[in-house]
Design a protein around this motif. Structure first.
Motif, PDB file in Angstrom:
ATOM      1  N   SER A  39      29.029  26.186  41.791  1.00  0.00           N
ATOM      2  CA  SER A  39      28.679  26.009  43.397  1.00  0.00           C
ATOM      3  C   SER A  39      27.194  26.335  43.120  1.00  0.00           C
ATOM      4  CB  SER A  39      29.375  26.814  44.193  1.00  0.00           C
ATOM      5  OG  SER A  39      28.713  27.563  45.371  1.00  0.00           O
ATOM      6  N   PRO A  40      26.196  26.047  44.220  1.00  0.00           N
ATOM      7  CA  PRO A  40      25.017  26.277  44.185  1.00  0.00           C
ATOM      8  C   PRO A  40      24.846  27.958  44.679  1.00  0.00           C
ATOM      9  CG  PRO A  40      25.609  25.037  46.366  1.00  0.00           C
ATOM     10  CD  PRO A  40      26.664  24.804  45.428  1.00  0.00           C
ATOM     11  N   PHE A  41      25.684  28.592  45.224  1.00  0.00           N
ATOM     12  CA  PHE A  41      25.880  29.872  45.322  1.00  0.00           C
ATOM     13  C   PHE A  41      26.213  30.734  44.241  1.00  0.00           C
ATOM     14  CE2 PHE A  41      26.534  27.525  49.484  1.00  0.00           C
ATOM     15  CZ  PHE A  41      25.322  27.985  50.275  1.00  0.00           C
ATOM     16  N   ASN A  42      26.502  30.069  43.117  1.00  0.00           N
ATOM     17  CA  ASN A  42      26.912  31.124  42.008  1.00  0.00           C
ATOM     18  C   ASN A  42      25.502  31.533  41.214  1.00  0.00           C
ATOM     19  OD1 ASN A  42      29.395  29.040  41.574  1.00  0.00           O
ATOM     20  ND2 ASN A  42      29.710  30.796  40.385  1.00  0.00           N
ATOM     21  N   CYS A  43      25.439  32.840  41.009  1.00  0.00           N
ATOM     22  CA  CYS A  43      24.425  33.288  40.550  1.00  0.00           C
ATOM     23  C   CYS A  43      23.814  32.540  39.360  1.00  0.00           C
ATOM     24  CB  CYS A  43      24.511  34.832  40.164  1.00  0.00           C
ATOM     25  SG  CYS A  43      25.484  34.951  38.513  1.00  0.00           S
ATOM     26  N   SER A  44      22.451  32.742  39.116  1.00  0.00           N
ATOM     27  CA  SER A  44      21.699  31.888  37.887  1.00  0.00           C
ATOM     28  C   SER A  44      22.048  32.331  36.817  1.00  0.00           C
ATOM     29  CB  SER A  44      20.173  31.928  38.297  1.00  0.00           C
ATOM     30  OG  SER A  44      19.809  33.408  38.580  1.00  0.00           O
ATOM     31  N   TYR A  45      22.757  33.758  36.483  1.00  0.00           N
ATOM     32  CA  TYR A  45      23.351  34.119  35.174  1.00  0.00           C
ATOM     33  C   TYR A  45      24.451  33.146  35.103  1.00  0.00           C
ATOM     34  CZ  TYR A  45      25.500  36.839  31.822  1.00  0.00           C
ATOM     35  OH  TYR A  45      26.292  37.352  30.805  1.00  0.00           O
ATOM     36  N   SER A  46      25.423  33.354  35.689  1.00  0.00           N
ATOM     37  CA  SER A  46      26.591  32.390  35.261  1.00  0.00           C
ATOM     38  C   SER A  46      26.289  30.818  35.008  1.00  0.00           C
ATOM     39  CB  SER A  46      27.620  32.599  36.587  1.00  0.00           C
ATOM     40  OG  SER A  46      27.145  32.204  37.820  1.00  0.00           O
ATOM     41  N   ARG A  47      25.227  30.404  35.930  1.00  0.00           N
ATOM     42  CA  ARG A  47      25.003  28.939  35.736  1.00  0.00           C
ATOM     43  C   ARG A  47      24.218  28.920  34.337  1.00  0.00           C
ATOM     44  NH1 ARG A  47      21.261  27.857  39.432  1.00  0.00           N
ATOM     45  NH2 ARG A  47      21.628  29.800  40.784  1.00  0.00           N
ATOM     46  N   SER A  48      23.432  29.705  34.063  1.00  0.00           N
ATOM     47  CA  SER A  48      22.551  29.679  32.843  1.00  0.00           C
ATOM     48  C   SER A  48      23.639  29.951  31.636  1.00  0.00           C
ATOM     49  CB  SER A  48      21.709  30.836  32.708  1.00  0.00           C
ATOM     50  OG  SER A  48      20.735  30.673  33.535  1.00  0.00           O
TER      51      SER A  48
ATOM     52  N   ILE B 235      13.201  51.364  41.458  1.00  0.00           N
ATOM     53  CA  ILE B 235      12.961  49.834  41.769  1.00  0.00           C
ATOM     54  C   ILE B 235      14.543  49.410  42.003  1.00  0.00           C
ATOM     55  CG2 ILE B 235      12.492  47.604  40.846  1.00  0.00           C
ATOM     56  CD1 ILE B 235       9.935  49.084  39.695  1.00  0.00           C
ATOM     57  N   PHE B 236      15.144  48.867  42.884  1.00  0.00           N
ATOM     58  CA  PHE B 236      16.217  48.194  42.927  1.00  0.00           C
ATOM     59  C   PHE B 236      15.981  46.577  43.002  1.00  0.00           C
ATOM     60  CE2 PHE B 236      16.860  51.789  45.955  1.00  0.00           C
ATOM     61  CZ  PHE B 236      17.927  52.586  44.953  1.00  0.00           C
ATOM     62  N   GLU B 237      16.674  46.069  41.933  1.00  0.00           N
ATOM     63  CA  GLU B 237      16.619  44.495  41.911  1.00  0.00           C
ATOM     64  C   GLU B 237      17.927  43.866  41.976  1.00  0.00           C
ATOM     65  OE1 GLU B 237      17.906  43.069  39.187  1.00  0.00           O
ATOM     66  OE2 GLU B 237      18.433  44.891  38.124  1.00  0.00           O
ATOM     67  N   VAL B 238      18.225  42.791  42.981  1.00  0.00           N
ATOM     68  CA  VAL B 238      19.346  42.222  42.853  1.00  0.00           C
ATOM     69  C   VAL B 238      19.295  40.530  42.491  1.00  0.00           C
ATOM     70  CG1 VAL B 238      21.146  41.586  44.331  1.00  0.00           C
ATOM     71  CG2 VAL B 238      19.912  43.808  44.729  1.00  0.00           C
ATOM     72  N   MET B 239      20.086  40.287  41.655  1.00  0.00           N
ATOM     73  CA  MET B 239      20.085  38.817  41.292  1.00  0.00           C
ATOM     74  C   MET B 239      20.704  37.944  42.506  1.00  0.00           C
ATOM     75  SD  MET B 239      21.680  36.689  38.020  1.00  0.00           S
ATOM     76  CE  MET B 239      21.088  38.261  36.944  1.00  0.00           C
ATOM     77  N   LYS B 240      19.846  36.890  42.891  1.00  0.00           N
ATOM     78  CA  LYS B 240      20.252  36.133  43.928  1.00  0.00           C
ATOM     79  C   LYS B 240      21.952  35.764  43.938  1.00  0.00           C
ATOM     80  CE  LYS B 240      18.359  32.376  47.196  1.00  0.00           C
ATOM     81  NZ  LYS B 240      17.341  31.535  47.379  1.00  0.00           N
ATOM     82  N   PHE B 241      22.364  35.905  44.762  1.00  0.00           N
ATOM     83  CA  PHE B 241      24.044  35.632  45.154  1.00  0.00           C
ATOM     84  C   PHE B 241      24.766  36.514  44.215  1.00  0.00           C
ATOM     85  CE2 PHE B 241      21.962  31.393  45.512  1.00  0.00           C
ATOM     86  CZ  PHE B 241      22.079  31.213  47.112  1.00  0.00           C
ATOM     87  N   CYS B 242      24.561  37.505  43.712  1.00  0.00           N
ATOM     88  CA  CYS B 242      25.105  38.659  43.138  1.00  0.00           C
ATOM     89  C   CYS B 242      25.615  39.446  44.041  1.00  0.00           C
ATOM     90  CB  CYS B 242      24.368  39.476  42.323  1.00  0.00           C
ATOM     91  SG  CYS B 242      25.292  40.824  41.413  1.00  0.00           S
ATOM     92  N   ASP B 243      27.155  39.207  44.590  1.00  0.00           N
ATOM     93  CA  ASP B 243      27.860  39.772  45.286  1.00  0.00           C
ATOM     94  C   ASP B 243      28.174  41.266  45.346  1.00  0.00           C
ATOM     95  OD1 ASP B 243      28.239  37.446  46.879  1.00  0.00           O
ATOM     96  OD2 ASP B 243      29.900  36.930  45.607  1.00  0.00           O
ATOM     97  N   LEU B 244      28.413  41.837  44.100  1.00  0.00           N
ATOM     98  CA  LEU B 244      28.823  43.181  43.880  1.00  0.00           C
ATOM     99  C   LEU B 244      27.618  44.141  43.881  1.00  0.00           C
ATOM    100  CD1 LEU B 244      31.160  42.665  40.592  1.00  0.00           C
ATOM    101  CD2 LEU B 244      31.702  43.342  42.738  1.00  0.00           C
ATOM    102  N   TRP B 245      26.596  43.731  43.198  1.00  0.00           N
ATOM    103  CA  TRP B 245      25.146  44.430  43.388  1.00  0.00           C
ATOM    104  C   TRP B 245      24.516  44.487  44.708  1.00  0.00           C
ATOM    105  CZ3 TRP B 245      23.954  48.604  41.014  1.00  0.00           C
ATOM    106  CH2 TRP B 245      24.394  48.744  39.571  1.00  0.00           C
ATOM    107  N   GLY B 246      24.752  43.128  45.488  1.00  0.00           N
ATOM    108  CA  GLY B 246      24.146  43.137  46.666  1.00  0.00           C
ATOM    109  C   GLY B 246      24.725  43.935  47.705  1.00  0.00           C
ATOM    110  N   TRP B 247      25.995  44.381  47.516  1.00  0.00           N
ATOM    111  CA  TRP B 247      26.353  45.263  48.498  1.00  0.00           C
ATOM    112  C   TRP B 247      26.188  46.762  47.925  1.00  0.00           C
ATOM    113  CZ3 TRP B 247      27.848  46.915  53.208  1.00  0.00           C
ATOM    114  CH2 TRP B 247      29.009  47.822  53.176  1.00  0.00           C
TER     115      TRP B 247
END
Length: 392
Positions: free
Chosen positions: A71-80, A321-333
């Motif tokens: 899915s385009p909403f999978n994080c870029s780590y998983s896609r990579s 510094i808080f950084e969140v990978m785009k679409f990372c549900d766990l760390w986003g919350w």
């Protein structure tokens, strides 16, 4: 600080998934087992000629093929990871163990399993989301089942004594790493955040036993090194997986010291010793469940916030510094709660989204520059209020 030639060895290991040490180990008849998550027990993948390799994707600049399957909403780590697998950059790996950490990784494992070209052993490890007796007993059983699967696939000894010996070897490396990491506690650390990030990431990317001598040489060089005594703000980085030290180097280039890391595959936590006596499988289960600070552990939210604040105190950080990978549900919350806790504790912070690949440096640099300037101004104001001299 003076550049250390010993660091070049560790930096080179991160340039490719199949680096110099993995190639040496494979040529010696050892077999690599790829894994995706800090919840996967490395010692169990280190028995009798096996060695663990944390799945990274330094070769990937785009995920064109993986985008078709995920899915385009999978994080870029998983896609990579999926892209790297499809491109053949994991061909040196003999098998894979995935932790059921999030739906993004589940999709990666599912697509790899369905690939008709994929004939290597694939295992999905079910990790409890809560620490409770029945769940712990089940996890011990799952680890023993994983041990039997490794034995069947590779003909290795995964008996209690073999696993216990692997835990001892793992602890030997962790003790040495801890001695180097603790240099960050000093007022003027002898190791930069980017250097430490490089060293720690390298231990996840190559056989640990082959890194013992390079680590000892690095420690000796660090002990002789003159630290940088510039009055720079001390910063902690918290959030999604970062296995690329270029991020930390960018942060520090703006005029700060990254002295603590609190993200997936970071060293806090990550260097604690695993008990060596008793049932080794239960020791592994209890260590990886009870010491974990992963946001997937749903009932430990308050504990994680307390741990973050304790790290901020112990490492005397001036900001986070808080950084969140785009679409990372766990760390986003998770970061939403961390922001609130930091604000209530009076700790300055900044948050930004990023992709897995090191990209968008200009915008990121601007955000961090503004944050560091804020920390420096705060320090100056406090010194003036306390009657001290202006240093920043």
């Amino acid at each position: 600080m003076k550049k250390l030639k010993e660091m070049d060895f560790f930096s080179a290991l991160l340039e490719s998934s199949n680096n110099e040490l993995t190639q040496k180990a494979v040529s010696d008849g050892r077999r690599a087992v790829g894994y995706n998550c800090s919840m996967v027990p490395e010692p169990l993948l280190s028995v009798d000629g096996l060695f663990p390799v944390c799945l990274r994707a330094p070769e990937i600049s785009d995920t064109e093929t993986a985008n078709f399957y995920l899915s385009p909403f999978n994080c870029s780590y998983s896609r990579s990871l999926l892209q790297n697998s499809r491109d053949g950059n994991y061909d040196f790996i003999a098998g894979f163990v995935f932790a059921d950490s999030c739906v993004h990784i589940d999709r990666v494992e599912h697509n790899m399993r369905l690939d008709p070209r994929e004939n290597r052993p694939l295992c999905m490890l079910a990790v409890p989301k809560k620490d409770y007796p029945a769940g712990m007993d089940a996890f011990v059983g799952d680890l023993r089942a994983l041990g039997r699967s490794l034995s069947a696939a590779f003909g290795v000894d995964t008996g209690d004594e073999s696993v216990r010996a692997a835990i001892r070897r793992h602890n030997e490396c962790m003790k040495l790493l801890r001695e180097i990491a603790d240099l960050r506690l000093e007022d003027d650390p002898k190791i930069t955040g980017a250097e430490w990030h490089t060293v720690y990431a390298a231990t996840k990317a190559a056989p640990k036993d082959l890194l013992l001598e390079p680590l000892k040489a690095l420690k000796a060089a660090l002990m002789k090194r003159e630290p940088d005594s510039s009055p720079l703000p001390r910063v902690m980085v918290l959030g999604s997986d970062i296995d690329n030290p270029a991020f930390t180097a960018l942060f520090e280039a703006q005029g700060c010291r990254v002295v603590a890391d609190r993200y997936c595959f970071g060293s806090l936590p990550g260097m604690e010793l695993i008990p060596e006596d008793g049932d080794p499988y239960r020791n592994l289960a209890e260590y990886y469940v009870r010491d974990s600070q992963c946001p997937r552990m749903i009932e430990k939210s308050d504990d994680r916030l307390a741990y973050m604040l304790k790290l901020a105190q112990d490492y005397r950080v001036d900001g986070i510094i808080f950084e969140v990978m785009k679409f990372c549900d766990l760390w986003g919350w998770e970061v939403i709660k961390c922001e609130k806790a930091a604000a209530e504790a009076g700790i300055p912070y900044v948050k930004f989204e990023r992709e897995y690949q090191f990209a968008g440096e200009g915008q990121l640099r601007t955000r961090v520059q503004a944050f560091i300037e804020r920390l420096r101004n705060k320090a100056t104001d406090e010194q003036i209020r306390n009657g001290g001299e202006k240093q920043c």
